[in-house]
Design a protein around this motif. Sequence first.
Motif, mmCIF file in Angstrom:
data_model
loop_
_atom_site.group_PDB
_atom_site.id
_atom_site.type_symbol
_atom_site.label_atom_id
_atom_site.label_comp_id
_atom_site.label_asym_id
_atom_site.label_seq_id
_atom_site.Cartn_x
_atom_site.Cartn_y
_atom_site.Cartn_z
ATOM 1 N N THR A 103 58.860 31.126 194.648
ATOM 2 C CA THR A 103 60.031 30.489 195.256
ATOM 3 C C THR A 103 60.361 31.021 196.633
ATOM 4 O OG1 THR A 103 61.526 32.000 194.113
ATOM 5 C CG2 THR A 103 61.078 29.885 193.055
ATOM 6 N N HIS A 104 59.978 32.235 196.958
ATOM 7 C CA HIS A 104 60.346 32.831 198.257
ATOM 8 C C HIS A 104 59.176 32.893 199.214
ATOM 9 C CE1 HIS A 104 63.708 34.117 195.794
ATOM 10 N NE2 HIS A 104 64.371 34.198 196.912
ATOM 11 N N ASP A 137 62.728 26.342 193.661
ATOM 12 C CA ASP A 137 63.007 26.702 192.266
ATOM 13 C C ASP A 137 63.417 25.470 191.455
ATOM 14 O OD1 ASP A 137 63.457 28.719 190.140
ATOM 15 O OD2 ASP A 137 65.539 28.075 190.345
ATOM 16 N N LYS A 152 59.566 34.858 191.592
ATOM 17 C CA LYS A 152 60.107 35.172 192.917
ATOM 18 C C LYS A 152 59.078 34.908 194.007
ATOM 19 C CE LYS A 152 62.456 38.544 195.684
ATOM 20 N NZ LYS A 152 63.042 39.847 195.809
ATOM 21 N N LYS A 153 57.824 35.254 193.733
ATOM 22 C CA LYS A 153 56.755 35.018 194.705
ATOM 23 C C LYS A 153 56.582 33.520 194.972
ATOM 24 C CE LYS A 153 51.937 35.953 195.662
ATOM 25 N NZ LYS A 153 50.691 36.524 195.186
ATOM 26 N N THR A 201 59.270 37.516 186.169
ATOM 27 C CA THR A 201 60.174 37.368 187.313
ATOM 28 C C THR A 201 59.484 37.620 188.651
ATOM 29 O OG1 THR A 201 60.907 39.655 187.035
ATOM 30 C CG2 THR A 201 62.239 37.937 185.989
ATOM 31 N N GLU A 202 58.497 38.509 188.645
ATOM 32 C CA GLU A 202 57.781 38.802 189.892
ATOM 33 C C GLU A 202 57.034 37.566 190.398
ATOM 34 O OE1 GLU A 202 54.005 41.508 191.009
ATOM 35 O OE2 GLU A 202 55.629 42.562 189.973
ATOM 36 N N GLU A 245 59.828 32.256 183.553
ATOM 37 C CA GLU A 245 61.028 33.072 183.768
ATOM 38 C C GLU A 245 60.828 34.502 183.274
ATOM 39 O OE1 GLU A 245 64.052 30.733 181.854
ATOM 40 O OE2 GLU A 245 64.659 29.831 183.752
ATOM 41 N N ALA A 290 64.324 28.461 199.043
ATOM 42 C CA ALA A 290 63.935 29.080 197.771
ATOM 43 C C ALA A 290 64.639 28.386 196.604
ATOM 44 C CB ALA A 290 64.260 30.568 197.787
#
Length: 110
Positions: free
Chosen positions: A109-110, A83, A106-107, A102-103, A99, A79
């Motif tokens: 990168t993870h 990123d 995160k989706k 954030t949701e 940025e 992740a």
Amino acid sequence: MKKILGAFILFLAFTFNANAQDKAFKKVDVAVEAKKNASEMADYLKLNSTEVENFFHLFEYKFNVLNENLSEERKAELARIIDLKIRATLSPAQMEKLEKNTELLKKLTH
């Protein structure tokens, strides 16, 4: 005889436990998931076709690696790398916009 029976029961218990752990992990369709991530990012940031293709390949790599059933430590490192690659590719204005969501970040990168 009791020892043999006890050893057999322990063997079965460990076998069932190992199978239960394997079934919890599900592989995903790499191309479909990579396309979803790339299109969501493109829609949000208004990327051109070359950028979309580049991010598609990045997300394809991400899902190929995630299909290997990694430890939590390796997932966190992946992740972080994803990123960093996103940050290196996007302009500062695009990264600032991403940025704020954030949701989605995160989706991706993870």
